[in-house]
Structure formats: structure tokens, C-alpha cells
Design a protein around this motif. Structure first.
Motif, short mmCIF file in Angstrom:
data_model
loop_
_atom_site.label_atom_id
_atom_site.label_comp_id
_atom_site.label_asym_id
_atom_site.label_seq_id
_atom_site.Cartn_x
_atom_site.Cartn_y
_atom_site.Cartn_z
N VAL A 1 0.86 -1.18 0.00
CA VAL A 1 0.00 0.00 0.00
C VAL A 1 0.90 1.23 0.00
O VAL A 1 2.03 1.20 0.44
CB VAL A 1 -0.94 0.02 1.22
CG1 VAL A 1 -1.92 -1.15 1.17
CG2 VAL A 1 -0.16 0.00 2.50
N TYR B 1 0.67 5.10 1.38
CA TYR B 1 -0.08 5.96 2.29
C TYR B 1 -0.30 7.29 1.61
O TYR B 1 0.61 7.98 1.19
CB TYR B 1 0.71 6.13 3.58
CG TYR B 1 -0.01 6.97 4.62
CD1 TYR B 1 0.39 8.30 4.86
CD2 TYR B 1 -1.08 6.45 5.33
CE1 TYR B 1 -0.25 9.07 5.80
CE2 TYR B 1 -1.74 7.22 6.28
CZ TYR B 1 -1.32 8.53 6.51
OH TYR B 1 -1.98 9.29 7.43
N LEU B 2 -1.64 7.68 1.50
CA LEU B 2 -1.96 8.91 0.79
C LEU B 2 -2.24 10.07 1.74
O LEU B 2 -2.10 11.23 1.38
CB LEU B 2 -3.18 8.69 -0.11
CG LEU B 2 -2.99 7.64 -1.22
CD1 LEU B 2 -4.30 7.41 -1.98
CD2 LEU B 2 -1.90 8.08 -2.20
N PHE C 1 -6.11 7.18 4.40
CA PHE C 1 -6.30 6.84 2.99
C PHE C 1 -5.02 6.20 2.45
O PHE C 1 -3.94 6.79 2.57
CB PHE C 1 -6.62 8.10 2.18
CG PHE C 1 -7.95 8.67 2.53
CD1 PHE C 1 -8.04 9.71 3.49
CD2 PHE C 1 -9.13 8.19 1.95
CE1 PHE C 1 -9.29 10.26 3.79
CE2 PHE C 1 -10.36 8.73 2.28
CZ PHE C 1 -10.45 9.77 3.21
N LEU D 1 -3.43 3.62 -0.86
CA LEU D 1 -3.62 3.09 -2.21
C LEU D 1 -3.16 1.64 -2.21
O LEU D 1 -1.99 1.37 -1.96
CB LEU D 1 -2.82 3.92 -3.22
CG LEU D 1 -2.85 3.45 -4.67
CD1 LEU D 1 -4.27 3.50 -5.22
CD2 LEU D 1 -1.94 4.32 -5.51
N ASP D 2 -4.12 0.71 -2.46
CA ASP D 2 -3.79 -0.71 -2.46
C ASP D 2 -3.24 -1.07 -3.82
O ASP D 2 -3.97 -1.23 -4.79
CB ASP D 2 -5.04 -1.54 -2.13
CG ASP D 2 -4.69 -3.01 -1.91
OD1 ASP D 2 -5.48 -3.73 -1.28
OD2 ASP D 2 -3.60 -3.43 -2.37
N LEU D 3 -1.95 -1.21 -3.92
CA LEU D 3 -1.31 -1.49 -5.22
C LEU D 3 -1.65 -2.89 -5.72
O LEU D 3 -1.71 -3.14 -6.93
CB LEU D 3 0.20 -1.34 -5.09
CG LEU D 3 0.69 0.06 -4.71
CD1 LEU D 3 2.21 0.07 -4.51
CD2 LEU D 3 0.30 1.08 -5.75
N LEU E 1 -4.95 -2.75 -7.26
CA LEU E 1 -4.81 -1.95 -8.47
C LEU E 1 -4.23 -2.80 -9.59
O LEU E 1 -4.69 -2.73 -10.74
CB LEU E 1 -3.91 -0.74 -8.18
CG LEU E 1 -3.67 0.20 -9.36
CD1 LEU E 1 -4.98 0.86 -9.81
CD2 LEU E 1 -2.66 1.25 -9.00
N MET F 1 -6.65 7.50 -12.68
CA MET F 1 -7.53 8.27 -11.80
C MET F 1 -8.78 8.68 -12.58
O MET F 1 -9.88 8.63 -12.02
CB MET F 1 -6.79 9.52 -11.29
CG MET F 1 -5.77 9.22 -10.23
SD MET F 1 -6.48 8.50 -8.74
CE MET F 1 -7.37 9.91 -8.11
N ALA G 1 -8.27 3.83 -9.69
CA ALA G 1 -7.48 3.97 -8.46
C ALA G 1 -8.45 4.15 -7.33
O ALA G 1 -8.92 5.25 -7.06
CB ALA G 1 -6.54 5.17 -8.58
N PRO H 1 -9.40 4.22 -3.70
CA PRO H 1 -8.80 4.30 -2.35
C PRO H 1 -9.43 3.25 -1.45
O PRO H 1 -10.60 2.95 -1.56
CB PRO H 1 -9.13 5.71 -1.90
CG PRO H 1 -10.34 6.10 -2.68
CD PRO H 1 -10.29 5.35 -3.97
#
Lengths: 199, 150
Positions: free
Chosen positions: B102, B104-105, B113, B115-117, B120, B134, B139, B141
Motif C-alpha cells: 500500500v 499511504y496517501l 487513505f 492506495l492498495d497497489l 490496483l 484516476m 485507483a 482508495p
């Protein structure tokens, strides 16, 4: 004190000369050296006492004088100058002691025992012998070493000018000059007791 | 002149009247003793020095640095600690392998928040879209509550 003839071999029963005692001392004859010490101890103790103004220190210095003399027996060649040689050693030791005390006095002025400060001058009092002696000894002790040594050697120990010159490593003329100066300083210090104007 | 003569004479009298200080009893004997003592230091001096050196060497030899190998119970304790550390390391390796990648956003008041790569990558088509991820809404979240583990 010892004439040249004294240095020749004496018949049995006569006092042993310094030379004989020295020879035996060099051969590590302890009794001979002790006899030599006994012969000259009063001279050295009295001299150091007058120079230092403190009897206990004087005895230490006198002891050390004889120890040093023994260590360097081979350096001395008896020619009737043993007194001068001993006083030379004693004077050097007094000088070392005073240098050491001066250094300590700078660091600890209130700790170092200064015999001179014990006695306050009292011009108003009658000049009794003991008080006069105290003031005289105080004045002698305050003299610079180069004046004090010849004064004590000459006026108290009765050494000849030649002997004093040998002891201090200076000429007879210098001895006389320093002696004259020493006496002038002493007279000035003792003016109230010598009854009059300073010289 | 007369006055000077008088003061000189008075000073002479005073100097001559000073009592003589004699050497105390036993002075010569003490001097002899001092000489005997002074003759010894060359022999004695090395003795305290040698003693001190020996004590220092003994202290060094007795120190833990040069001691014999540690007793068995210390080795057992070391083995136990090694096994424990190895187990912890293995657990960390497993955790690392299983952890979701992940990014961290940021975080809101109660939400982190990320982002789970991994997700994705699974949802990404074979051909790259013309739109940015996006813009295509790919993407996504992943919402987490504060305190959740990724």
C-alpha cells in the motif's frame, strides 16, 4: 682550626685529624664518619639555625648536609677547608629550601609558617637581651641570602674571609663588600635598639 | 663618626652575645642512619615498582577479558536468545511477505487513505488505457479506520 702540621700522622693517643677520618670514611668506616660529624655538627647546626631562623628546619638541613657530604666524599680533598666545604653544602641547601618556601608562600600565604611574623617590633619597650636577640635574628633572617650567609659565617661562626670566599665561591673582596652591606642593613633594621639615627 | 663606631660596637656585642645552638643528642647517629637509608634506595626502589607492576598484571589476567571460556549455562542462555531472535526474524519475514503493498496517501479526522497497489494491479487491463487511472476511476482508495492494520 687545623694547621698544616695537624695533618701529619699523630702518635697514638692524640686526636685523629680530619684527614684521617676522611680517609677512613671513604673506606666506609661508619665510626670514622660519625666522629667527623660529631666534630663539626655544632658548627653546621648553629649556622643553619641562624640562616633559617627555625631550629627544627635547621636540624633537617644540617642532617642533609652531612648526608650529601658523605655521598660526595670523593669530591673533597682535605686541605684544611672542611668547615668552608660543609657550610657551602649547607648554604646551597638553605637556598633550595627558601626557593621552595617562596613558591609555596605564593600559593598558600596563610599556611606557611613565617617565624618573622611572630615577633612584633616594640620600640617603646626596654631593650632586654632576649628581645634584642629576637630582633637581631629576625633582621638576619630577613636579609637576602647573599648578605645573610657571609654575615653569619663571619660574625657568628668566626670564619676567615678566605674560608667564606671558598664556602660561597666568591672572592675575598666580594665577601667584605657583602659583609659591609649586611651590617648596614642590620643596623638600619635595629635602629630603635641601637639608639639613634639610621646609618 | 663616633656614633657609627658606637652602633658598630653595639652590633658586634649583640652578634657575639647570641647563644650558640648545639646539635641535639643523637645527631651524629641519626646522620649515620640517614646515610645507610640513603644508600639503599637503588635496591629498594625497584621492589615497590615491581610489586605494583605485578599487581597490575595480575589484575589484567584476572579480568573478564582474559578469563576462561564462559560456563555452559551462559552458552545455553546464548542459544536460547539466538533461537528467540531467529523466530522473531522469521515472523517478520512472514509478515513482510504477507503484507499488502500500500501507499499511504494521507488521513482525515478518523480515516487513513491508502492506495492498495495489489488490488490496483489485479484490476488493471492488459492494454494501457488512454485515460489516466484516476480518470478511469480505477485507483480506488481503500478506506481504513484509524488503528486498522493494512
Amino acid at each position: 682550626m687545623y694547621a698544616e702540621t695537624d695533618l701529619l700522622a699523630e702518635p697514638a693517643g692524640c686526636a685523629t685529624t680530619d684527614r684521617e677520618l676522611l680517609e677512613r670514611s671513604r673506606a666506609r668506616d661508619e665510626a670514622a664518619f660519625r666522629a667527623l660529624v660529631e666534630r663539626h655538627q655544632d658548627l653546621v647546626v648553629n649556622y643553619t639555625a641562624r640562616m633559617l631562623g627555625c631550629r627544627s628546619r635547621a636540624e633537617d638541613v644540617a642532617q642533609e648536609t652531612f648526608v650529601r657530604f658523605y655521598r660526595h666524599l670523593d669530591r673533597y680533598h682535605e686541605q684544611g677547608n672542611l668547615r668552608a666545604y660543609l657550610l657551602r653544602i649547607a648554604t646551597n641547601l638553605v637556598r633550595s629550601r627558601e626557593r621552595h618556601r617562596r613558591r609555596w608562600r605564593l600559593l598558600l600565604p596563610t599556611v606557611i609558617d613565617d617565624a618573622a611574623r611572630r615577633f612584633e617590633p616594640s620600640p617603646q619597650t626596654q631593650m632586654l637581651a632576649a628581645e634584642a636577640h629576637r630582633q637581631l635574628l629576625d633582621a638576619i633572617r630577613r636579609l637576602d641570602l647573599r648578605y645573610r650567609a657571609p654575615l653569619v659565617m663571619r660574625e657568628i661562626e668566626g670564619l676567615a674571609y678566605r674560608e667564606i670566599g671558598l664556602a660561597l665561591g666568591v672572592s675575598e673582596g666580594t665577601v667584605k663588600s657583602r659583609l659591609h652591606r649586611a651590617r648596614a642593613l642590620i643596623k638600619r633594621a635595629l635602629t630603635p635598639y641601637l639608639g639613634g639615627n639610621p646609618t | 663618626m663616633s656614633h657609627h663606631h658606637d652602633t658598630d660596637r653595639q652590633l658586634d656585642d649583640l652578634l657575639r652575645s647570641l647563644p650558640r645552638i648545639a646539635a641535639p643528642p643523637g645527631f651524629a647517629a641519626r646522620a649515620s642512619r640517614s646515610i645507610r637509608t640513603a644508600a639503599r634506595p637503588r635496591i629498594r626502589l625497584w621492589l615497590p615498582v615491581a610489586t605494583a607492576a605485578a599487581a597490575i598484571i595480575a589484575a589484567i589476567l584476572a579480568s573478564p577479558v582474559l578469563r576462561d571460556p564462559p560456563p555452559r549455562r551462559d552458552i545455553a542462555a546464548l542459544d536460547e536468545e539466538y533461537r528467540r531472535l531467529a523466530a522473531e526474524l522469521e515472523a517478520l519475514e512472514t509478515l513482510r511477505a504477507s503484507a499488502r503493498p500500500v501507499v499511504y496517501l494521507g488521513s482525515g479526522a478518523q480515516t487513513d487513505f491508502v492506495l492498495d497497489l495489489d488490488r490496483l494491479a489485479r484490476r488493471r487491463p492488459a492494454r494501457a488505457p488512454r485515460q489516466s487511472p484516476m480518470q478511469a476511476g480505477r485507483a480506488l482508495p481503500v478506506r481504513f479506520e484509524k488503528g486498522d492494520q493494512p
